[in-house]
Design an enzyme around this catalytic site. Structure first.
Site, PDB file in Angstrom:
ATOM      1  N   GLU A 171     -28.366 -16.097  60.294  1.00 52.15           N
ATOM      2  CA  GLU A 171     -27.868 -16.143  58.920  1.00 52.15           C
ATOM      3  C   GLU A 171     -27.502 -14.735  58.452  1.00 52.15           C
ATOM      4  O   GLU A 171     -28.067 -13.739  58.922  1.00 52.15           O
ATOM      5  CB  GLU A 171     -28.961 -16.743  58.017  1.00 52.15           C
ATOM      6  CG  GLU A 171     -28.538 -16.861  56.562  1.00 52.15           C
ATOM      7  CD  GLU A 171     -29.425 -17.800  55.751  1.00 52.15           C
ATOM      8  OE1 GLU A 171     -30.465 -18.268  56.269  1.00 52.15           O
ATOM      9  OE2 GLU A 171     -29.046 -18.081  54.593  1.00 52.15           O
ATOM     10  N   ASN A 210     -25.489 -27.056  53.443  1.00 55.28           N
ATOM     11  CA  ASN A 210     -26.838 -26.753  53.945  1.00 55.28           C
ATOM     12  C   ASN A 210     -27.848 -26.998  52.834  1.00 55.28           C
ATOM     13  O   ASN A 210     -27.621 -26.586  51.684  1.00 55.28           O
ATOM     14  CB  ASN A 210     -26.925 -25.281  54.367  1.00 55.28           C
ATOM     15  CG  ASN A 210     -28.369 -24.844  54.626  1.00 55.28           C
ATOM     16  OD1 ASN A 210     -28.955 -25.181  55.654  1.00 55.28           O
ATOM     17  ND2 ASN A 210     -28.958 -24.120  53.680  1.00 55.28           N
ATOM     18  N   GLU A 211     -28.922 -27.644  53.150  1.00 58.13           N
ATOM     19  CA  GLU A 211     -29.997 -27.896  52.177  1.00 58.13           C
ATOM     20  C   GLU A 211     -29.402 -28.234  50.810  1.00 58.13           C
ATOM     21  O   GLU A 211     -29.718 -27.611  49.787  1.00 58.13           O
ATOM     22  CB  GLU A 211     -30.969 -26.704  52.110  1.00 58.13           C
ATOM     23  CG  GLU A 211     -31.713 -26.507  53.412  1.00 58.13           C
ATOM     24  CD  GLU A 211     -32.950 -25.612  53.352  1.00 58.13           C
ATOM     25  OE1 GLU A 211     -33.202 -24.981  52.312  1.00 58.13           O
ATOM     26  OE2 GLU A 211     -33.683 -25.577  54.363  1.00 58.13           O
ATOM     27  N   TYR A 246     -40.369 -26.103  58.564  1.00 56.88           N
ATOM     28  CA  TYR A 246     -40.990 -24.811  58.883  1.00 56.88           C
ATOM     29  C   TYR A 246     -42.503 -24.992  58.976  1.00 56.88           C
ATOM     30  O   TYR A 246     -43.100 -25.726  58.183  1.00 56.88           O
ATOM     31  CB  TYR A 246     -40.668 -23.776  57.805  1.00 56.88           C
ATOM     32  CG  TYR A 246     -39.254 -23.250  57.916  1.00 56.88           C
ATOM     33  CD1 TYR A 246     -38.940 -22.265  58.847  1.00 56.88           C
ATOM     34  CD2 TYR A 246     -38.233 -23.757  57.115  1.00 56.88           C
ATOM     35  CE1 TYR A 246     -37.640 -21.779  58.968  1.00 56.88           C
ATOM     36  CE2 TYR A 246     -36.929 -23.273  57.234  1.00 56.88           C
ATOM     37  CZ  TYR A 246     -36.646 -22.290  58.163  1.00 56.88           C
ATOM     38  OH  TYR A 246     -35.360 -21.811  58.297  1.00 56.88           O
ATOM     39  N   GLU A 305     -33.096 -26.001  61.536  1.00 56.13           N
ATOM     40  CA  GLU A 305     -33.967 -24.883  61.135  1.00 56.13           C
ATOM     41  C   GLU A 305     -35.407 -25.286  61.431  1.00 56.13           C
ATOM     42  O   GLU A 305     -35.880 -26.298  60.914  1.00 56.13           O
ATOM     43  CB  GLU A 305     -33.812 -24.550  59.644  1.00 56.13           C
ATOM     44  CG  GLU A 305     -32.483 -23.895  59.332  1.00 56.13           C
ATOM     45  CD  GLU A 305     -32.335 -23.441  57.888  1.00 56.13           C
ATOM     46  OE1 GLU A 305     -33.360 -23.109  57.254  1.00 56.13           O
ATOM     47  OE2 GLU A 305     -31.192 -23.442  57.400  1.00 56.13           O
ATOM     48  N   GLN A 361     -35.182 -17.393  62.958  1.00 52.13           N
ATOM     49  CA  GLN A 361     -33.813 -17.050  63.252  1.00 52.13           C
ATOM     50  C   GLN A 361     -33.812 -16.044  64.395  1.00 52.13           C
ATOM     51  O   GLN A 361     -34.836 -15.409  64.649  1.00 52.13           O
ATOM     52  CB  GLN A 361     -33.143 -16.468  62.030  1.00 52.13           C
ATOM     53  CG  GLN A 361     -33.080 -17.455  60.861  1.00 52.13           C
ATOM     54  CD  GLN A 361     -32.166 -16.994  59.725  1.00 52.13           C
ATOM     55  OE1 GLN A 361     -31.455 -15.990  59.823  1.00 52.13           O
ATOM     56  NE2 GLN A 361     -32.201 -17.726  58.628  1.00 52.13           N
TER      57      GLN A 361
END
Ligand code: AHR
Length: 512
Positions: free
Chosen positions: A46, A193-194, A261, A317, A366
């Site tokens: 990112e 995204n999201e 996450y 992610e 990432q």
């Protein structure tokens, strides 16, 4: 000590050893045709902190080998992993990114503020053509996340024409003028995204309508069939998946994403990356293993609308997210990476392999200097994290055929809770070699795994990642503390394979 006491003491030690040594009986059923998509071994870069700027894309004066401003020592290290796909420009940043800011003469590109990540200036010197050059140097396929939050369908349509059109058009000519005659043939395409959060705080009903609108203008230019990926759920938001699967025709998306996450404590106080005790170790492992429940539940919803499993679940992610390293900008999400984190990656990838009937892509967050990074840099210095070595060991599973494993794992207990100590996955590659990746999460006990392998396999070799402590890390002063070593704990006698897994370790076995 007299002889009687010596014997008694020896017997006591042996009893303790026998109690702490555990045995697992594993069966391999080599009958599946399930291919582990190589894209499960994908990554994410990112425009955030020092991932792109100061990570891949460095100052012209930095004294390292470069191609243009792309840092070659980092690229060379990552090339060894055969990274299949790289996602860019975000993340949350994707929904504030306007692609036209990042093409053409760099001195004329506008400076914007990265309002998502730290309110820092972004000179747009790294844009579309630079990203695609990075992908070429890495030997990886691009996955671009388009802007739904602040962008328009026209902007998305134009970006794709710039990237993929081979005929005569002003946008295709602009690409040629910018040094790329041939179309880039970008096929992985994220539609936002999201969108439930930083991508626009939408409801799934609203987003699924927008998806249909934006994706309508994402065209398949000759030679490139787009693989469109809908912005999916935040961890256990099953309602999001349900509504999107219901509203978006299966034929109109290649995949739908899910983000998860591993947060050891809470979102507000995630916990240190380096300074933790057994509670931080155990909770990290427990939370990471929870992803399997999410996969099962999201997959069950997808099965209702797509029983033939045409739509991929794309975990674009994932990884452990800790507090940022003290003294660094908290908005840059720079964190250290310990053996614990490597075992989290190893366990998660075993789960993805097992669920590769539905999961066709995943992207660790990432790749450089951000969250669970593979590479950390400090000016001219760079290091490979423990997680890097897991991706190195596991690369053999890419596009190999899954071999289902059956076993009852002993439990690793901590306080009043417990988790399975052992997790594993196996595959057969196109040359017939079998690779088994095994993880022992128990921080104290060695565990022996016994299995019978097909008679055609005559030799076993392996590699191991472990270290004295699960908090061990690689630093710029001591970059080689946690690294792969040859594994000598496996023995093959006829078709009986026995593997001694040390405490807190990950092992890859190759059988030929
Ligand atoms: O990876 C960091 C951020 O986490 C991403 O930008 C966003 O998509 C997620 O919330």
């Amino acid at each position: 000590m007299n002889i009687k006491r010596l014997f008694a003491f020896a017997a006591f030690i042996l009893t303790i050893k026998a109690l702490s040594a555990q045995q697992v009986q594993m069966t391999m059923t080599d009958t599946s045709h399930q291919v582990i998509s190589k894209y499960i071994y994908g990554h994410f870069a990112e425009d955030l902190g020092r991932c792109i700027y100061g990570g891949f894309w460095v100052d012209s004066n930095l004294d390292v080998a470069k191609n243009d401003r792309l840092r070659l020592d980092v690229i060379d290290a990552l090339k060894k992993l055969h990274i299949p796909v790289l996602r860019w420009p975000g993340g949350c940043f994707a929904d504030q990114y306007h692609w036209e800011d990042g093409i053409g003469d760099r001195s004329k590109r506008p400076v914007r503020v990265n309002t998502t990540w730290g309110m820092v200036p972004d000179d747009n010197s790294f844009g579309t053509d630079e990203f695609l050059k990075l992908c070429k140097l890495l030997g990886t396929e691009p996955y671009i996340a388009g802007n739904v939050g602040t962008g328009t369908p026209k902007e998305m349509e134009d970006w794709l024409e710039y990237l993929n059109y081979n005929g005569e058009s002003t946008l295709a000519d602009m690409r040629r003028k910018n040094g790329h005659d041939a179309p880039y043939n970008v096929s992985f395409w994220g539609v936002g995204n999201e969108s439930w959060g930083c991508g626009g705080n939408m409801t799934p009903e609203y987003y699924s309508d927008l998806y249909k609108r934006y994706s309508e203008f994402c065209k398949d230019y000759p030679g490139t069939k787009l693989k469109k990926i809908a912005s999916g759920a935040n961890s256990d938001d099953y309602h999001w998946t349900e509504v999107c699967m219901k509203n978006i025709p299966v034929s109109n998306m290649w995949g739908i994403s899910m983000h998860y996450y591993t947060i050891v404590n809470t979102w507000n106080e995630k916990g240190s990356a380096t300074n933790f005790g057994e509670d931080g170790y155990f909770n990290g492992m427990k939370k990471c293993l929870d992803i399997e429940t999410l996969i099962n539940k999201h997959s069950a919803i997808m099965d209702k609308y797509d029983p033939q499993k045409k739509v991929a679940l794309v975990v674009d992610e994932w990884g452990i997210w800790t507090d940022a390293e003290p003294g660094t900008n908290p908005a840059f999400l720079y964190q250290q990476n310990s053996l614990r984190d490597a075992l989290i990656a190893a366990s998660t990838l075993n789960i993805f392999n097992i669920h590769s009937d539905r999961i066709k892509m995943a992207n660790l967050a990432q790749i450089v200097n951000v969250l669970q990074a593979l590479v950390l840099t400090d000016k001219e210095k760079m290091l490979l994290t423990p997680t890097y070595y897991i991706l190195d060991m596991y690369q053999y599973h890419q596009d190999a055929t899954l071999i289902p494993l059956k076993f009852q794992s002993p439990l690793y207990a901590y306080g009043n809770e417990n988790i399975p100590a052992i997790n594993a996955s196996a595959s057969r590659d196109s040359n017939g070699a079998v690779h088994i990746t095994l993880v022992n999460l128990d921080p104290r006990k060695e565990i022996t795994i016994n299995t019978t392998v097909p008679a055609s396999l005559k030799s076993v070799t392996g590699e191991i990642l472990n270290s004295d402590k699960y908090t061990d890390i690689n630093t710029f002063d001591n970059p080689g503390k946690v690294k792969l070593k040859a594994f000598t704990g496996a023995a093959l006698k006829g078709s009986a394979l026995s593997v001694k897994m040390p405490a807190h370790s990950a092992v890859m076995l190759e059988l030929k």
